[in-house]
Design a protein around this motif. Structure first.
Motif, PDB file in Angstrom:
ATOM      1  N   VAL A 177       0.866  -1.177   0.000  1.00 42.05           N
ATOM      2  CA  VAL A 177       0.000   0.000   0.000  1.00 42.05           C
ATOM      3  C   VAL A 177       0.901   1.224   0.000  1.00 42.05           C
ATOM      4  CG1 VAL A 177      -1.807   1.286   1.201  1.00 42.05           C
ATOM      5  CG2 VAL A 177      -1.775  -1.215   1.315  1.00 42.05           C
ATOM      6  N   GLY A 178       0.620   2.154  -0.896  1.00 44.08           N
ATOM      7  CA  GLY A 178       1.422   3.362  -0.995  1.00 44.08           C
ATOM      8  C   GLY A 178       0.756   4.552  -0.336  1.00 44.08           C
ATOM      9  N   CYS A 179       0.815   5.684  -1.008  1.00 49.65           N
ATOM     10  CA  CYS A 179       0.435   6.953  -0.380  1.00 49.65           C
ATOM     11  C   CYS A 179      -1.063   7.218  -0.355  1.00 49.65           C
ATOM     12  CB  CYS A 179       1.129   8.110  -1.098  1.00 49.65           C
ATOM     13  SG  CYS A 179       2.931   8.014  -1.019  1.00 49.65           S
ATOM     14  N   MET A 180      -1.852   6.424  -1.078  1.00 47.49           N
ATOM     15  CA  MET A 180      -3.292   6.693  -1.090  1.00 47.49           C
ATOM     16  C   MET A 180      -4.082   5.403  -1.010  1.00 47.49           C
ATOM     17  SD  MET A 180      -3.795   7.785  -5.063  1.00 47.49           S
ATOM     18  CE  MET A 180      -2.745   7.040  -6.319  1.00 47.49           C
ATOM     19  N   VAL A 181      -5.300   5.525  -0.478  1.00 41.33           N
ATOM     20  CA  VAL A 181      -6.165   4.363  -0.312  1.00 41.33           C
ATOM     21  C   VAL A 181      -7.538   4.546  -0.953  1.00 41.33           C
ATOM     22  CG1 VAL A 181      -5.028   3.476   1.752  1.00 41.33           C
ATOM     23  CG2 VAL A 181      -6.837   5.200   1.989  1.00 41.33           C
ATOM     24  N   ASP A 182      -7.757   5.701  -1.596  1.00 38.15           N
ATOM     25  CA  ASP A 182      -9.032   5.918  -2.277  1.00 38.15           C
ATOM     26  C   ASP A 182      -8.969   7.228  -3.045  1.00 38.15           C
ATOM     27  OD1 ASP A 182     -11.593   5.390  -3.129  1.00 38.15           O
ATOM     28  OD2 ASP A 182     -12.552   5.576  -1.159  1.00 38.15           O
ATOM     29  N   SER A 183      -9.959   7.442  -3.905  1.00 39.48           N
ATOM     30  CA  SER A 183     -10.172   8.697  -4.621  1.00 39.48           C
ATOM     31  C   SER A 183     -11.594   8.625  -5.153  1.00 39.48           C
ATOM     32  CB  SER A 183      -9.157   8.870  -5.757  1.00 39.48           C
ATOM     33  OG  SER A 183      -9.315   7.856  -6.729  1.00 39.48           O
ATOM     34  N   CYS A 184     -12.029   9.651  -5.876  1.00 39.66           N
ATOM     35  CA  CYS A 184     -13.434   9.651  -6.315  1.00 39.66           C
ATOM     36  C   CYS A 184     -13.723   8.574  -7.348  1.00 39.66           C
ATOM     37  CB  CYS A 184     -13.821  11.022  -6.859  1.00 39.66           C
ATOM     38  SG  CYS A 184     -13.339  11.306  -8.589  1.00 39.66           S
ATOM     39  N   ARG A 185     -12.697   8.182  -8.137  1.00 35.79           N
ATOM     40  CA  ARG A 185     -12.778   7.106  -9.129  1.00 35.79           C
ATOM     41  C   ARG A 185     -13.494   7.476 -10.417  1.00 35.79           C
ATOM     42  NH1 ARG A 185     -13.216   1.615  -5.470  1.00 35.79           N
ATOM     43  NH2 ARG A 185     -12.558   2.537  -3.503  1.00 35.79           N
ATOM     44  N   THR A 186     -14.113   8.657 -10.478  1.00 37.93           N
ATOM     45  CA  THR A 186     -14.928   8.988 -11.653  1.00 37.93           C
ATOM     46  C   THR A 186     -14.450  10.222 -12.420  1.00 37.93           C
ATOM     47  OG1 THR A 186     -16.446  10.273 -10.260  1.00 37.93           O
ATOM     48  CG2 THR A 186     -16.996   7.952 -10.654  1.00 37.93           C
ATOM     49  N   CYS A 187     -13.631  11.068 -11.813  1.00 37.17           N
ATOM     50  CA  CYS A 187     -13.188  12.288 -12.490  1.00 37.17           C
ATOM     51  C   CYS A 187     -12.207  11.922 -13.610  1.00 37.17           C
ATOM     52  CB  CYS A 187     -12.532  13.246 -11.506  1.00 37.17           C
ATOM     53  SG  CYS A 187     -10.886  12.722 -10.932  1.00 37.17           S
ATOM     54  N   PRO A 188     -11.896  12.871 -14.520  1.00 34.89           N
ATOM     55  CA  PRO A 188     -10.975  12.552 -15.624  1.00 34.89           C
ATOM     56  C   PRO A 188      -9.627  11.999 -15.160  1.00 34.89           C
ATOM     57  CG  PRO A 188     -12.117  14.598 -16.094  1.00 34.89           C
ATOM     58  CD  PRO A 188     -12.509  14.212 -14.696  1.00 34.89           C
TER      59      PRO A 188
END
Length: 348
Positions: free
Chosen positions: A87-98
């Protein structure tokens, strides 16, 4: 909820100490990782001391995480129990933006990326806690496959130091024939040297410390320039196609930008506490560029891990007990580490 042991800073400028907390239960798309090693990044220190602002306490740092999967959700397809994972620096994001759709989740335009620690989960708003702990629950989309051919402790820093330097080298298509300067021979810098050399570039370390020359060449650098030596600095004026700037301290950017050839690019990776300054003529005169780069997306991070496995590239580390983390922070401030501290989580 899953009871977890870790180390946390309870407040700003308070030493890290044992901390018990809870993780969410493993959901349909989650994996549970028993953490074995966690790298110590300089950004851990910045955030524990609230030097960038917005720190959330109590804080469990750590975003260079490797371990073995002990449980998977019902809908998980990429992993099975027993697999090595990172696992690196992030575990999620919105997943839908460009940006997310293009595999550049670190530049998420809607919610922003959810950091592995010192951030908040999108749905619950609960704070995220990092890898200075014995277990972590992560969505499989933000989990990386780790090769079993490399020393796992030395793989951990690849999840931040590795991808942070790999991403700009790939973005600017560094390849044989390019001349790459690396500013700073620390956790990021030593990975930049290894990766750029593996990509076939001519690599020069730019350092204020003459005593680092032997180490730089052992890491794969072809040349070494002591930047306090005017004659040495003059010898590489208008020389580099790219400069990877890993320095977080204040410095005169113009001195280093003038080492770039026409159309050369300096990529900033370090984050000084004050904004750097440079005169426009230093850029205009040779159509030079200053750019920035932030870690890498999930697909690119997996590509980096695969590249490192193929080329037998790992971080140079000093393995520590978690009880020594506060001393490690003080040593890190003095540059007294070659080149990354890694916590043996078995000592928790």
């Amino acid at each position: 909820m899953i009871p977890v042991k870790g180390y946390a800073a309870e407040a700003v400028k308070v030493p890290l100490a044992p901390f018990n907390f809870e993780r969410r239960e493993v959901g349909p798309h989650d994996v549970l990782i028993d953490i074995q090693f966690c790298g110590v990044c300089h950004s851990d220190l910045h955030q524990v001391r609230d030097e960038w602002g917005g720190s959330i306490f109590p804080m469990v740092p750590g975003h260079e995480i490797v371990g073995r999967i002990s449980k998977v959700g019902d809908h998980v397809t990429k992993f099975k129990v027993g697999d090595l994972a990172g696992v690196g620096c992030m575990v999620d994001s919105c997943r839908t933006c460009p940006s997310c759709q293009e595999g550049l989740e670190q530049y998420c335009e809607t919610t922003g990326m959810v950091g592995t620690y010192n951030s908040r989960e999108i749905e619950s708003g609960a704070p995220t806690y990092g890898g200075y702990s014995n277990q972590i629950v992560v969505d499989e989309k933000y989990t990386l496959k780790v090769s079993d051919t490399l020393d796992l402790a030395r793989v951990a820093p690849l999840l931040c130091a590795g991808i942070t330097t790999y991403s700009p080298l790939r973005e600017w298509k560094v390849s044989p024939g390019h001349r790459v300067g690396v500013m700073g021979l620390g956790g990021l810098g030593h990975m930049a040297v290894k990766l750029a050399a593996a990509m076939g570039a001519e690599v020069t370390v730019l350092s204020t410390s003459p005593n680092k020359e032997a180490d730089a060449k052992e890491l794969g650098a072809h040349k070494f320039v002591v930047t306090k030596d005017e004659e040495q600095l003059k010898s590489v004026t208008n020389y580099f196609d790219f400069i990877i700037n890993t320095v977080s301290a204040q410095l005169d950017l113009a001195t280093y930008v003038n080492l770039l050839r026409r159309d050369g690019t300096m990529i900033l990776l370090g984050v000084p506490t004050e904004a750097p300054h440079i005169h426009a003529f230093n850029l205009i005169s040779n159509r030079r560029r200053i750019a920035g780069s932030l870690i890498g997306g999930i697909a690119e991070t997996q590509e980096m891990l695969d590249f490192c496995a193929e080329h037998n590239i790992m971080s140079d580390i000093e393995l520590i007990n978690i009880a020594d983390i506060n001393d490690a922070y003080e040593r890190m401030l003095k540059g007294d580490v070659k080149y990354r501290f890694v916590i043996d989580i078995a000592t928790l």
